[in-house]
Write a protein that holds these residues in place. Structure first.
Motif, PDB file in Angstrom:
ATOM      1  N   LYS A   1       0.763 -16.081 -11.391  1.00  0.00           N
ATOM      2  CA  LYS A   1       1.101 -16.960 -10.278  1.00  0.00           C
ATOM      3  C   LYS A   1       1.945 -16.212  -9.253  1.00  0.00           C
ATOM      4  O   LYS A   1       2.140 -16.667  -8.140  1.00  0.00           O
ATOM      5  CB  LYS A   1       1.887 -18.173 -10.787  1.00  0.00           C
ATOM      6  CG  LYS A   1       1.032 -19.160 -11.574  1.00  0.00           C
ATOM      7  CD  LYS A   1       1.850 -20.430 -11.886  1.00  0.00           C
ATOM      8  CE  LYS A   1       1.250 -21.199 -13.043  1.00  0.00           C
ATOM      9  NZ  LYS A   1       2.046 -21.102 -14.273  1.00  0.00           N
ATOM     10  N   SER A   2       2.482 -15.073  -9.647  1.00  0.00           N
ATOM     11  CA  SER A   2       3.465 -14.387  -8.822  1.00  0.00           C
ATOM     12  C   SER A   2       2.865 -13.731  -7.589  1.00  0.00           C
ATOM     13  O   SER A   2       3.580 -13.381  -6.675  1.00  0.00           O
ATOM     14  CB  SER A   2       4.144 -13.299  -9.642  1.00  0.00           C
ATOM     15  OG  SER A   2       3.228 -12.252  -9.866  1.00  0.00           O
ATOM     16  N   GLY A   3       1.540 -13.547  -7.565  1.00  0.00           N
ATOM     17  CA  GLY A   3       0.918 -12.862  -6.440  1.00  0.00           C
ATOM     18  C   GLY A   3       0.878 -11.360  -6.607  1.00  0.00           C
ATOM     19  O   GLY A   3       0.397 -10.659  -5.722  1.00  0.00           O
ATOM     20  N   SER A   4       1.379 -10.852  -7.705  1.00  0.00           N
ATOM     21  CA  SER A   4       1.290  -9.415  -7.953  1.00  0.00           C
ATOM     22  C   SER A   4      -0.159  -9.010  -8.156  1.00  0.00           C
ATOM     23  O   SER A   4      -0.956  -9.776  -8.694  1.00  0.00           O
ATOM     24  CB  SER A   4       2.063  -9.049  -9.229  1.00  0.00           C
ATOM     25  OG  SER A   4       3.444  -9.095  -8.999  1.00  0.00           O
ATOM     26  N   PHE A   5      -0.464  -7.783  -7.724  1.00  0.00           N
ATOM     27  CA  PHE A   5      -1.789  -7.238  -7.975  1.00  0.00           C
ATOM     28  C   PHE A   5      -1.726  -6.212  -9.090  1.00  0.00           C
ATOM     29  O   PHE A   5      -0.709  -5.550  -9.280  1.00  0.00           O
ATOM     30  CB  PHE A   5      -2.353  -6.597  -6.705  1.00  0.00           C
ATOM     31  CG  PHE A   5      -3.038  -7.585  -5.826  1.00  0.00           C
ATOM     32  CD1 PHE A   5      -4.409  -7.739  -5.879  1.00  0.00           C
ATOM     33  CD2 PHE A   5      -2.300  -8.393  -4.969  1.00  0.00           C
ATOM     34  CE1 PHE A   5      -5.051  -8.670  -5.074  1.00  0.00           C
ATOM     35  CE2 PHE A   5      -2.930  -9.326  -4.167  1.00  0.00           C
ATOM     36  CZ  PHE A   5      -4.310  -9.467  -4.220  1.00  0.00           C
ATOM     37  N   PHE A   6      -2.809  -6.112  -9.825  1.00  0.00           N
ATOM     38  CA  PHE A   6      -2.875  -5.159 -10.932  1.00  0.00           C
ATOM     39  C   PHE A   6      -4.043  -4.204 -10.711  1.00  0.00           C
ATOM     40  O   PHE A   6      -5.136  -4.643 -10.368  1.00  0.00           O
ATOM     41  CB  PHE A   6      -3.114  -5.899 -12.260  1.00  0.00           C
ATOM     42  CG  PHE A   6      -1.946  -6.733 -12.698  1.00  0.00           C
ATOM     43  CD1 PHE A   6      -1.675  -7.958 -12.117  1.00  0.00           C
ATOM     44  CD2 PHE A   6      -1.101  -6.279 -13.706  1.00  0.00           C
ATOM     45  CE1 PHE A   6      -0.591  -8.716 -12.521  1.00  0.00           C
ATOM     46  CE2 PHE A   6      -0.019  -7.034 -14.117  1.00  0.00           C
ATOM     47  CZ  PHE A   6       0.240  -8.260 -13.527  1.00  0.00           C
ATOM     48  N   TYR A   7      -3.776  -2.942 -10.918  1.00  0.00           N
ATOM     49  CA  TYR A   7      -4.840  -1.934 -10.830  1.00  0.00           C
ATOM     50  C   TYR A   7      -4.821  -1.097 -12.098  1.00  0.00           C
ATOM     51  O   TYR A   7      -3.750  -0.753 -12.606  1.00  0.00           O
ATOM     52  CB  TYR A   7      -4.601  -1.007  -9.641  1.00  0.00           C
ATOM     53  CG  TYR A   7      -4.556  -1.721  -8.315  1.00  0.00           C
ATOM     54  CD1 TYR A   7      -5.718  -2.006  -7.618  1.00  0.00           C
ATOM     55  CD2 TYR A   7      -3.340  -2.125  -7.774  1.00  0.00           C
ATOM     56  CE1 TYR A   7      -5.671  -2.675  -6.407  1.00  0.00           C
ATOM     57  CE2 TYR A   7      -3.281  -2.794  -6.565  1.00  0.00           C
ATOM     58  CZ  TYR A   7      -4.450  -3.070  -5.895  1.00  0.00           C
ATOM     59  OH  TYR A   7      -4.394  -3.739  -4.693  1.00  0.00           O
ATOM     60  N   PHE A   8      -6.000  -0.781 -12.584  1.00  0.00           N
ATOM     61  CA  PHE A   8      -6.090   0.109 -13.745  1.00  0.00           C
ATOM     62  C   PHE A   8      -6.393   1.524 -13.295  1.00  0.00           C
ATOM     63  O   PHE A   8      -7.175   1.714 -12.364  1.00  0.00           O
ATOM     64  CB  PHE A   8      -7.242  -0.314 -14.663  1.00  0.00           C
ATOM     65  CG  PHE A   8      -7.077  -1.661 -15.264  1.00  0.00           C
ATOM     66  CD1 PHE A   8      -6.196  -1.858 -16.319  1.00  0.00           C
ATOM     67  CD2 PHE A   8      -7.825  -2.732 -14.800  1.00  0.00           C
ATOM     68  CE1 PHE A   8      -6.059  -3.107 -16.885  1.00  0.00           C
ATOM     69  CE2 PHE A   8      -7.685  -3.989 -15.370  1.00  0.00           C
ATOM     70  CZ  PHE A   8      -6.800  -4.178 -16.408  1.00  0.00           C
ATOM     71  N   SER A   9      -5.834   2.505 -13.994  1.00  0.00           N
ATOM     72  CA  SER A   9      -6.288   3.865 -13.760  1.00  0.00           C
ATOM     73  C   SER A   9      -7.719   3.954 -14.289  1.00  0.00           C
ATOM     74  O   SER A   9      -8.134   3.137 -15.104  1.00  0.00           O
ATOM     75  CB  SER A   9      -5.385   4.875 -14.458  1.00  0.00           C
ATOM     76  OG  SER A   9      -5.444   4.702 -15.860  1.00  0.00           O
ATOM     77  N   ARG A  10      -8.455   4.956 -13.861  1.00  0.00           N
ATOM     78  CA  ARG A  10      -9.889   5.002 -14.193  1.00  0.00           C
ATOM     79  C   ARG A  10     -10.135   5.038 -15.691  1.00  0.00           C
ATOM     80  O   ARG A  10     -11.165   4.598 -16.174  1.00  0.00           O
ATOM     81  CB  ARG A  10     -10.599   6.148 -13.487  1.00  0.00           C
ATOM     82  CG  ARG A  10      -9.965   7.505 -13.622  1.00  0.00           C
ATOM     83  CD  ARG A  10     -10.220   8.197 -14.909  1.00  0.00           C
ATOM     84  NE  ARG A  10     -11.631   8.479 -15.161  1.00  0.00           N
ATOM     85  CZ  ARG A  10     -12.080   8.987 -16.304  1.00  0.00           C
ATOM     86  NH1 ARG A  10     -11.230   9.229 -17.279  1.00  0.00           N
ATOM     87  NH2 ARG A  10     -13.340   9.234 -16.465  1.00  0.00           N
ATOM     88  N   ASP A  11      -9.181   5.567 -16.458  1.00  0.00           N
ATOM     89  CA  ASP A  11      -9.380   5.625 -17.909  1.00  0.00           C
ATOM     90  C   ASP A  11      -8.758   4.415 -18.616  1.00  0.00           C
ATOM     91  O   ASP A  11      -8.695   4.376 -19.844  1.00  0.00           O
ATOM     92  CB  ASP A  11      -8.817   6.932 -18.472  1.00  0.00           C
ATOM     93  CG  ASP A  11      -7.359   7.145 -18.102  1.00  0.00           C
ATOM     94  OD1 ASP A  11      -6.727   6.210 -17.550  1.00  0.00           O
ATOM     95  OD2 ASP A  11      -6.833   8.247 -18.362  1.00  0.00           O
ATOM     96  N   TYR A  12      -8.274   3.447 -17.840  1.00  0.00           N
ATOM     97  CA  TYR A  12      -7.677   2.211 -18.367  1.00  0.00           C
ATOM     98  C   TYR A  12      -6.380   2.414 -19.148  1.00  0.00           C
ATOM     99  O   TYR A  12      -5.919   1.512 -19.827  1.00  0.00           O
ATOM    100  CB  TYR A  12      -8.684   1.421 -19.222  1.00  0.00           C
ATOM    101  CG  TYR A  12      -9.665   0.660 -18.362  1.00  0.00           C
ATOM    102  CD1 TYR A  12      -9.318  -0.554 -17.797  1.00  0.00           C
ATOM    103  CD2 TYR A  12     -10.917   1.190 -18.078  1.00  0.00           C
ATOM    104  CE1 TYR A  12     -10.195  -1.225 -16.975  1.00  0.00           C
ATOM    105  CE2 TYR A  12     -11.800   0.523 -17.254  1.00  0.00           C
ATOM    106  CZ  TYR A  12     -11.436  -0.682 -16.709  1.00  0.00           C
ATOM    107  OH  TYR A  12     -12.297  -1.344 -15.887  1.00  0.00           O
ATOM    108  N   ARG A  13      -5.795   3.608 -19.042  1.00  0.00           N
ATOM    109  CA  ARG A  13      -4.540   3.829 -19.774  1.00  0.00           C
ATOM    110  C   ARG A  13      -3.353   3.246 -19.046  1.00  0.00           C
ATOM    111  O   ARG A  13      -2.381   2.842 -19.658  1.00  0.00           O
ATOM    112  CB  ARG A  13      -4.292   5.332 -19.942  1.00  0.00           C
ATOM    113  CG  ARG A  13      -4.941   5.915 -21.135  1.00  0.00           C
ATOM    114  CD  ARG A  13      -4.670   7.398 -21.170  1.00  0.00           C
ATOM    115  NE  ARG A  13      -3.354   7.699 -21.741  1.00  0.00           N
ATOM    116  CZ  ARG A  13      -2.891   8.932 -21.867  1.00  0.00           C
ATOM    117  NH1 ARG A  13      -3.586   9.960 -21.436  1.00  0.00           N
ATOM    118  NH2 ARG A  13      -1.719   9.138 -22.423  1.00  0.00           N
TER     119      ARG A  13
END
Ligand code: ATP
Ligand code: CA
Ligand code: CA
Length: 427
Positions: free
Chosen positions: A111-123
């Motif tokens: 709900k906070s509006g933060s965005f999440f991104y994964f590195s290409r290897d998902y680590r």
């Protein structure tokens, strides 16, 4: 599951931001890394290093595709955390985070509006955070560092870096880099985000049926009869670490954190993703490509694939070779008690023998101090809710108490008559 997300190419709305974040990290981290390691000084905890990027470049920063400013906070502290306590290989870290075009975006799940991104290897996960959270992390960095040092097996989020990007028109974006709890090589069959509170803590079961990847909450956990399937040994260790981390979180005065749990059922294995084809329309083949060629991206060939990916400028040319994910857990996890069974914590029976369940879990979202806003919310809610102890916003001590009591009540040896009252509140 970690696999839900869109790959970010040049046509993506957040491409420029992403490019700037990764360029800043690459320059900031490698600059610090190039120097001789030295013991930390008190100033290191408040340090910030500024970089100004532009198309021309200068003696400090190479030319970049866009104009932006970058700040690296407490680089020496995070370097020590990464190398000495989180057991990350510096080259791996940079490689994972600086391959442009191949990050994927989870969007904004909370709900906070933060965005999440994964590195290409998902680590690794990049999470954009609010300025208040950013200031807060800086203010507790010394305590955090000390806790990590004294608790190598902590369940709390592992922060690898704290940075800020400023875009030309003045927008400032703060972000942290942290560990992805979920592994690239195991499907997560059920996800829970547990806080130990009942109010608003239920994901509608009808919706869960059509959306098996949804993050479920406390009441779903309870209604589905979930338990921590851990034998005496792991139970004791897990309970003790949870208690220590909880004590720390009370000490620094935060609340609203949760235990994120991904459950992998080994009998079910990894079949689901292929059958359901649940990846986004932008990159429908990431997961299946990985499954088809399970052994082709280990060691040196992974680095080669990375280099190839970085060189390639057309995001549409992303091929399965680039999109392939690691097929085993990363080496750093072997150092940590609760992440060393296939990157997670394997369930055990009462004889401490392994069962066919792996938990991927950790305490996340730990940067919300109990500030004035929260206090007001608490006051308001306490007037309208019958049982104010049930609402999720309560002072840190009470929050931590309830959080731990709830979790421990789902250990096999728990006295269920002492389970927090939330179970009575069910419909
Ligand atoms: P809110 O404040 O509304 O709870 P938020 O934006 O602060 O939201 P988080 O609670 O940190 O977000 O995380 C939201 C979701 O993102 C989690 O429920 C989980 O599905 C995923 N997530 C967050 N951190 C991690 C992590 N370290 N590993 C894997 N998944 C994560
Ligand atoms: Ca949260
Ligand atoms: Ca939050």
């Amino acid at each position: 599951s970690a696999f839900v997300g869109n790959l970010i190419g040049e046509d993506h709305v957040n491409y420029v931001l992403m490019y700037n974040m990764l360029t800043g990290i690459r320059i900031g981290v490698s600059r610090c890394q190039a120097k001789m390691k030295r013991p930390l000084t008190p100033e290191d905890f408040t340090a910030k290093h500024k970089y100004s990027f532009d198309i021309v470049g200068n003696e400090l920063t190479p030319s970049a595709r866009y104009d932006f400013k970058f700040k690296d906070y407490a680089p020496w502290v995070f370097r020590e955390l990464r190398e000495d306590y989180f057991h990350l290989d510096p080259a791996d870290y940079l490689l994972s985070l600086t391959a442009k075009y191949i990050l994927s975006e989870l969007g904004s799940p909370g709900k906070s509006g933060s965005f999440f991104y994964f590195s290409r290897d998902y680590r690794f996960i990049i999470k954009t955070i609010h300025h208040a959270e950013h200031k807060y992390l800086r203010s507790i960095l010394k305590d955090y560092h000390a806790h990590i040092k004294n608790n190598p097996h902590t369940l709390m989020s592992r922060f690898y870096g704290l940075h800020r990007v400023k875009l030309p028109r003045g927008r400032k974006i703060h972000f942290v880099i942290m560990n992805n709890l979920f592994p690239p090589h195991r499907d997560i069959h059920e996800t829970y985000d547990l806080k130990g509170s009942a109010v608003g803590r239920e994901y509608p079961e009808e919706k869960a049926k059509v959306n098996p990847k949804a993050t479920l909450k406390d009441l779903n956990w309870f209604h589905r009869g979930r338990m921590f399937e851990l034998g005496p040994e792991k139970r004791a260790l897990f309970g003790e670490q949870l208690r220590r981390d909880r004590d720390f979180l009370c000490h620094i005065g935060v609340m609203d954190y949760s235990l994120l749990i991904g459950i992998h059922n080994m009998e079910r294995g990894n079949k689901d993703n292929i059958r359901e084809g649940q990846l986004s329309v932008f990159q429908p083949n990431v997961n299946t490509a990985m499954r088809r060629k399970p052994s082709s991206i280990k060691g040196g060939s992974e680095a080669a694939a990375m280099r190839k990916a970085v060189r390639r400028s057309d995001p549409k040319a992303l091929t399965s070779a680039v999109a392939e994910l690691p097929t085993s857990d990363s080496a750093d996890r072997r150092h940590f008690l609760f992440y060393q069974d296939e990157g997670g914590l394997r369930a055990t029976d009462e004889a401490n023998d392994a069962m066919d369940i792996i938990y991927y879990l950790g305490v996340i979202d730990i940067l919300t101090p109990y500030n004035t806003t929260k206090k007001l919310e608490h006051l308001w809610r306490s007037l309208t809710e019958k049982d104010r102890h049930m609402v999720s916003c309560v002072p840190p001590d009470e929050y931590g108490e309830r959080f731990l009591a709830f979790l421990i009540s789902f250990f096999r040896d728990a006295d269920v008559t002492k389970r927090p009252r939330m179970e009575l509140k069910t419909k």
